[in-house]
Scaffold this active site. Structure first.
Site, PDB file in Angstrom:
ATOM      1  N   SER A   1      -0.321  -7.903   2.786  1.00 28.52           N
ATOM      2  CA  SER A   1      -0.949  -7.134   1.708  1.00 28.52           C
ATOM      3  C   SER A   1      -0.454  -7.601   0.346  1.00 28.52           C
ATOM      4  CB  SER A   1      -0.623  -5.645   1.881  1.00 28.52           C
ATOM      5  OG  SER A   1      -0.975  -4.899   0.739  1.00 28.52           O
TER       6      SER A   1
ATOM      7  N   TYR B   1       4.833   1.260   2.328  1.00 27.11           N
ATOM      8  CA  TYR B   1       3.769   0.419   2.896  1.00 27.11           C
ATOM      9  C   TYR B   1       4.028  -1.045   2.552  1.00 27.11           C
ATOM     10  CZ  TYR B   1      -0.804  -1.688   3.613  1.00 27.11           C
ATOM     11  OH  TYR B   1      -1.819  -2.518   4.023  1.00 27.11           O
TER      12      TYR B   1
END
Length: 342
Positions: free
Chosen positions: A134, A159
């Site tokens: 990501s 995250y």
């Protein structure tokens, strides 16, 4: 059919997810046998996930298993049955804010789930494992465009930390077991069948419902929005080019994106930042009505701007995103109208 395709199936985790569904469709369209895995978690409406699956399950080349990837025994059974030579690992607990609110679930899904896939893949001697990282790993970095050679040592959400952990875990398996692994740092993906917690879906739903849209940092934010078809093209091209050791890698001046092991990390995005207000205005024009704008301060865990340096992926696999924000949002709104009967 591409020369990399074989008679052995491809496993796609997160097959009921947004990008996963589109990757499955592309693989099936070129004659691959695809085995999808997904836990159908309730992070957002499972009905949307089941509807995505329904578009795949009519295809004779597709099989599906509802499995929690943290269940190693269940994952092993599927790998033993399928004997895949390639895996596209897209399953995750998404969301920056969700990871702050529920860190245990994020780590279980993103780290426990990933090591399960790595170990099952190692046991089956995969030719290539492509996995989703990501853009969030860039964290506090402010140098734009984001390059895979930049430091990613200062994540601003759990995250992001879990995705950096995935990259470290992947390198370890590449080093110890010579497992070819490629990580793709996704930027902001949008398009038909998109996630309802992402900007395109949230804003479109609110505009049609005459409800306010929440615009953080008063709209003074930029995102590298990339249309899903462009992303999927990059994923498939990457899958067809297994990671290999970099013979020029130097331990005294180490590159971050490659290794002496069969390991690669790439950015996959559009290489263009779109201002959030421009994004909203484009949606307003397509839908034909103004949004009710609620301007809010910056959220914890958010960053001001993302923009991908995609030169390495262009060089190595010919990745070249081409969909404009107007065309991409137009296709998304067309799908939204049809899916929701608007």
């Amino acid at each position: 059919m591409n020369e990399m395709t074989t008679l052995r199936p491809v496993i796609v985790t997160g097959a009921a997810g947004f990008i996963g569904m589109h990757v499955c469709e592309r693989l099936l369209a070129r004659g691959e046998q695809v085995v999808g895995i997904d836990a159908i978690t309730p992070y957002y409406d499972p009905a949307l996930k089941r509807a995505r699956l329904a578009t795949l399950e009519h295809h004779p080349g597709f099989k599906f298993h509802k499995i929690d990837l943290a269940d190693f025994a269940a994952v092993t059974r599927v790998f033993d049955e399928v004997s895949p030579d390639r895996v596209v690992h897209l399953a995750a607990q998404p969301g920056v804010r969700a990871s702050i609110d529920d860190p245990i679930t994020s780590i279980r899904a993103n780290c426990d789930g990933f090591v399960t896939v790595l170990e099952a893949g190692r046991r089956h001697g995969l030719a290539h494992l492509v996995y989703a990282s990501s853009s969030s790993v860039y964290g506090a970095n402010r140098t734009l465009p984001y390059s895979t050679e930049h430091s990613v040592n200062h994540p601003v959400s759990l995250y992001a930390a879990s995705k950096k952990a995935n990259e470290l875990m992947a390198h370890t398996f590449a080093h110890v077991h010579k497992l070819p692994v490629t990580g793709l740092r996704f930027f902001t993906v949008y398009g038909p069948w998109g996630r309802p917690d992402m900007a395109a879906y949230l804003f479109t739903r609110a505009i049609f419902a005459n409800e306010p849209i929440r615009i953080f940092n008063k709209g003074d934010m930029w995102r590298d929005f990339t249309y899903v078809d462009d992303i999927v093209e990059g994923v498939i091209r990457t899958l067809d080019r297994p990671a290999a050791p970099n013979p020029a890698w130097n331990a005294e001046r180490p590159e971050n994106s490659s290794s002496y092991a069969p390991y690669r990390v790439y950015n996959i995005g559009n290489n263009r930042s779109v201002n959030l207000m421009e994004f909203v205005e484009t949606l307003e024009k397509i839908i034909g009505k103004p949004a009710i704008r609620q301007l809010l301060p910056m959220q914890a865990g958010d960053v001001l701007e993302t923009r991908a340096d995609i030169s390495a992926l262009q060089r190595d696999v010919g990745f070249s995103p081409s969909t404009s924000i107007a065309d991409g949002l137009g296709r998304f709104v067309e799908w939204y109208r049809k899916y929701h009967g608007v």
